[in-house]
Design an enzyme around this catalytic site. Structure first.
Site, PDB file in Angstrom:
ATOM      1  N   GLY A  12       0.826  -1.207   0.000  1.00  0.00           N
ATOM      2  CA  GLY A  12       0.000   0.000   0.000  1.00  0.00           C
ATOM      3  C   GLY A  12       0.858   1.253   0.000  1.00  0.00           C
ATOM      4  N   GLN A  13       0.443   2.236   0.799  1.00  0.00           N
ATOM      5  CA  GLN A  13       1.137   3.526   0.810  1.00  0.00           C
ATOM      6  C   GLN A  13       2.587   3.389   1.276  1.00  0.00           C
ATOM      7  OE1 GLN A  13      -0.197   5.733  -0.847  1.00  0.00           O
ATOM      8  NE2 GLN A  13      -1.687   6.955   0.259  1.00  0.00           N
ATOM      9  N   ASP A  34       1.165  -8.669  -1.858  1.00  0.00           N
ATOM     10  CA  ASP A  34      -0.105  -8.191  -1.295  1.00  0.00           C
ATOM     11  C   ASP A  34      -1.164  -9.262  -1.549  1.00  0.00           C
ATOM     12  OD1 ASP A  34      -2.354  -6.392  -0.486  1.00  0.00           O
ATOM     13  OD2 ASP A  34      -0.843  -4.822  -0.652  1.00  0.00           O
ATOM     14  N   ARG A  85      -4.933   3.862  10.204  1.00  0.00           N
ATOM     15  CA  ARG A  85      -5.956   4.624  10.953  1.00  0.00           C
ATOM     16  C   ARG A  85      -6.721   5.578  10.057  1.00  0.00           C
ATOM     17  NH1 ARG A  85      -3.537   7.825  15.830  1.00  0.00           N
ATOM     18  NH2 ARG A  85      -1.571   7.880  14.680  1.00  0.00           N
ATOM     19  N   ARG A  91      -4.485   3.814  17.490  1.00  0.00           N
ATOM     20  CA  ARG A  91      -3.799   2.665  16.898  1.00  0.00           C
ATOM     21  C   ARG A  91      -4.379   1.341  17.402  1.00  0.00           C
ATOM     22  NH1 ARG A  91       0.132   6.654  17.935  1.00  0.00           N
ATOM     23  NH2 ARG A  91       1.232   7.344  16.066  1.00  0.00           N
ATOM     24  N   ASN A  98      -5.774  -6.308  12.263  1.00  0.00           N
ATOM     25  CA  ASN A  98      -4.364  -6.476  11.932  1.00  0.00           C
ATOM     26  C   ASN A  98      -3.746  -7.704  12.603  1.00  0.00           C
ATOM     27  OD1 ASN A  98      -4.608  -4.303  10.314  1.00  0.00           O
ATOM     28  ND2 ASN A  98      -3.327  -2.906  11.496  1.00  0.00           N
ATOM     29  N   ASN A 123       0.346  -1.466  12.690  1.00  0.00           N
ATOM     30  CA  ASN A 123      -0.106  -1.003  14.012  1.00  0.00           C
ATOM     31  C   ASN A 123      -1.205  -1.886  14.591  1.00  0.00           C
ATOM     32  OD1 ASN A 123       1.265   1.290  14.979  1.00  0.00           O
ATOM     33  ND2 ASN A 123       0.381   2.555  13.355  1.00  0.00           N
ATOM     34  N   HIS A 178       4.913   2.960  20.898  1.00  0.00           N
ATOM     35  CA  HIS A 178       4.550   3.836  19.781  1.00  0.00           C
ATOM     36  C   HIS A 178       3.126   4.325  20.008  1.00  0.00           C
ATOM     37  CE1 HIS A 178       4.511   5.572  15.893  1.00  0.00           C
ATOM     38  NE2 HIS A 178       3.588   4.762  15.417  1.00  0.00           N
TER      39      HIS A 178
HETATM   40  P1  A3D Z   1      -2.270   0.773   3.275  1.00  0.00           P
HETATM   41  O1  A3D Z   1      -1.933   1.778   2.245  1.00  0.00           O
HETATM   42  O2  A3D Z   1      -3.698   0.468   3.525  1.00  0.00           O
HETATM   43  O3  A3D Z   1      -1.489  -0.587   2.911  1.00  0.00           O
HETATM   44  C1  A3D Z   1      -1.673  -1.784   3.604  1.00  0.00           C
HETATM   45  C2  A3D Z   1      -1.626  -2.893   2.592  1.00  0.00           C
HETATM   46  O4  A3D Z   1      -1.684  -4.152   3.286  1.00  0.00           O
HETATM   47  C3  A3D Z   1      -2.798  -2.885   1.597  1.00  0.00           C
HETATM   48  O5  A3D Z   1      -2.300  -2.812   0.267  1.00  0.00           O
HETATM   49  C4  A3D Z   1      -3.495  -4.198   1.865  1.00  0.00           C
HETATM   50  O6  A3D Z   1      -4.078  -4.806   0.705  1.00  0.00           O
HETATM   51  C5  A3D Z   1      -2.348  -5.037   2.417  1.00  0.00           C
HETATM   52  N1  A3D Z   1      -2.777  -6.257   3.108  1.00  0.00           N
HETATM   53  C6  A3D Z   1      -3.893  -6.467   3.842  1.00  0.00           C
HETATM   54  N2  A3D Z   1      -3.910  -7.749   4.265  1.00  0.00           N
HETATM   55  C7  A3D Z   1      -2.795  -8.351   3.798  1.00  0.00           C
HETATM   56  C8  A3D Z   1      -2.256  -9.655   3.900  1.00  0.00           C
HETATM   57  N3  A3D Z   1      -2.892 -10.622   4.570  1.00  0.00           N
HETATM   58  N4  A3D Z   1      -1.078  -9.908   3.287  1.00  0.00           N
HETATM   59  C9  A3D Z   1      -0.444  -8.942   2.600  1.00  0.00           C
HETATM   60  N5  A3D Z   1      -0.902  -7.686   2.476  1.00  0.00           N
HETATM   61  C10 A3D Z   1      -2.062  -7.401   3.058  1.00  0.00           C
HETATM   62  O7  A3D Z   1      -1.642   1.177   4.695  1.00  0.00           O
HETATM   63  P2  A3D Z   1      -0.247   1.939   4.978  1.00  0.00           P
HETATM   64  O8  A3D Z   1       0.801   1.387   4.070  1.00  0.00           O
HETATM   65  O9  A3D Z   1      -0.486   3.389   5.023  1.00  0.00           O
HETATM   66  O10 A3D Z   1       0.012   1.456   6.497  1.00  0.00           O
HETATM   67  C11 A3D Z   1       0.298   0.103   6.774  1.00  0.00           C
HETATM   68  C12 A3D Z   1       0.328  -0.141   8.275  1.00  0.00           C
HETATM   69  O11 A3D Z   1       1.393   0.591   8.859  1.00  0.00           O
HETATM   70  C13 A3D Z   1      -0.938   0.273   9.024  1.00  0.00           C
HETATM   71  O12 A3D Z   1      -1.277  -0.698   9.984  1.00  0.00           O
HETATM   72  C14 A3D Z   1      -0.519   1.579   9.708  1.00  0.00           C
HETATM   73  O13 A3D Z   1      -1.262   1.837  10.867  1.00  0.00           O
HETATM   74  C15 A3D Z   1       0.914   1.267  10.015  1.00  0.00           C
HETATM   75  N6  A3D Z   1       1.776   2.431  10.287  1.00  0.00           N
HETATM   76  C16 A3D Z   1       2.690   2.309  11.268  1.00  0.00           C
HETATM   77  C17 A3D Z   1       3.521   3.351  11.573  1.00  0.00           C
HETATM   78  C18 A3D Z   1       4.522   3.215  12.674  1.00  0.00           C
HETATM   79  O14 A3D Z   1       5.260   4.139  12.939  1.00  0.00           O
HETATM   80  C19 A3D Z   1       4.614   1.974  13.426  1.00  0.00           C
HETATM   81  C20 A3D Z   1       3.436   4.565  10.851  1.00  0.00           C
HETATM   82  C21 A3D Z   1       2.494   4.659   9.839  1.00  0.00           C
HETATM   83  C22 A3D Z   1       1.664   3.577   9.544  1.00  0.00           C
END
Ligand code: A3D
Length: 311
Positions: A12-13, A34, A85, A91, A98, A123, A178
């Site tokens: 994802g992002q 993914d 989120r 979180r 998750n 998270n 965190h």
């Molecule tokens: P997002 O852009 O939604 O990407 C998440 C990806 O995970 C999506 O493409 C989903 O399809 C994929 N996914 C879902 N289930 C599965 C699976 N079973 N196997 C493989 N891929 C899967 O989210 P994001 O990239 O913005 O954020 C990802 C995570 O990081 C989230 O839980 C956020 O809360 C977390 N995060 C953590 C921090 C820290 O500092 C710890 C900071 C920012 C985001």
């Protein structure tokens, strides 16, 4: 020497930016994994990044997949699988969904690459890295959570903005979980060796610390649909690079403490040396009374979330 293989679980992002940064740093060949519904998206991102390589001459390859076999024998995994989120969520609200995803991911990584170094980003971070460790049975040196690197970078950014000094010269770490209870160690922070406390008033420092605690939420509110991704990706890449190049950087990360800082059996943000053996050491130092109290508070919060995993 063959190139290293880096598997990004979740494209994802953050995953997309991890792929870009890993390519630009030439850390190795990148596989973005993914779920099947997002296979086209990660294949597209991979192809797009492949096509930027001629400009600067990066030779590593980037592929997208939804097949676990394709991440076999990876050296590093970075896990962002899950949901981020939305405004109004904390979180912990992400835990149930998750955790289910992490259970599946941990089992598959163990099967495909039992000796890899694994960086967790999903998270709620402190519980997700714990869950990965428990389910996979990996060695504690090979499992780490990315949070302190980001929280510290946020704090350093705000201090540089305040003092109009280069962000490169601002050194200050954030320990603990965190979340809102994170523990910035301002006392030891410096700008080019000069104590931060001698350059910024205590009232202003308090405001900066508060902004750091809620910096993730500030971005969530601005985006309206999702959370930060550029800085989180850069922070995790710094950790992966230190492992792959055996740099032994000292980075605040969620590492498994077994007595360090009086924490036993939990992953919590502590200064960690990352080298070819993974999290090689935790650098312990004496905390002042108020810092110890703050770390105990953050530990309580981490324990509560971990308890909810039932692991
Ligand atoms: P997002 O852009 O939604 O990407 C998440 C990806 O995970 C999506 O493409 C989903 O399809 C994929 N996914 C879902 N289930 C599965 C699976 N079973 N196997 C493989 N891929 C899967 O989210 P994001 O990239 O913005 O954020 C990802 C995570 O990081 C989230 O839980 C956020 O809360 C977390 N995060 C953590 C921090 C820290 O500092 C710890 C900071 C920012 C985001």
């Amino acid at each position: 020497m063959p190139r290293s293989k880096i598997a990004l679980i979740g494209g994802g992002q953050i995953g997309g930016n991890l792929a870009l940064l890993a390519t630009q740093k030439e850390l190795g060949d990148v596989v973005i994994f993914d779920i099947p519904q997002s296979e086209g998206m990660v294949k597209g991102k991979a192809l797009d990044i492949m096509q930027l390589r001629p400009h600067d001459g990066y030779d590593s390859t980037i592929t997208g997949t939804s097949k676990w076999d394709d991440v076999k024998d990876s050296d590093v995994f970075i896990i962002t699988a899950g949901i981020p989120r939305k405004p109004g969520m904390n979180r912990e609200d992400l835990l149930e969904i998750n955790l289910g995803i992490m259970k599946d991911v941990a089992k598959n990584i163990k099967k495909q690459s039992p000796n890899a170094f694994v960086i967790v980003i999903s998270n709620p971070l402190d519980a997700m890295v714990y869950a990965f460790y428990k389910i996979s049975g990996f060695n504690k040196h090979k499992v780490v959570g990315m949070a302190g690197a980001l929280d510290s970078a946020r704090l350093r950014t705000f201090i540089a903005m305040e003092t109009e000094c280069s962000v490169q010269d601002v050194n200050c770490m954030v320990l603990g979980g965190h979340g809102d209870t994170m523990v910035p160690i301002i006392r030891l922070g410096t700008i080019g060796g000069v104590p931060i406390e001698s350059l910024i008033s205590s009232e202003r420092l308090k405001e900066i610390v508060d902004r750091t605690r809620f910096a993730g939420g500030e971005i969530v509110k601005l985006f309206g649909n999702g959370s930060a991704f550029y800085a989180p990706a850069q922070s995790a890449i710094e950790m992966a690079e230190s492992y792959l190049r055996d740099k032994k950087r000292v980075i605040p990360c969620a590492s498994l403490c077994e007595g360090e800082f009086d924490v036993d059996g939990y992953f919590i943000g502590v200064p960690s040396v990352i080298g070819a053996n993974g999290v090689e050491r935790i650098l312990e130092f004496k905390l002042e009374k108020d810092e110890r109290i703050a770390l105990n508070e953050t530990l309580k919060a981490v324990k509560n979330t971990v308890k909810e995993t039932g692991l």
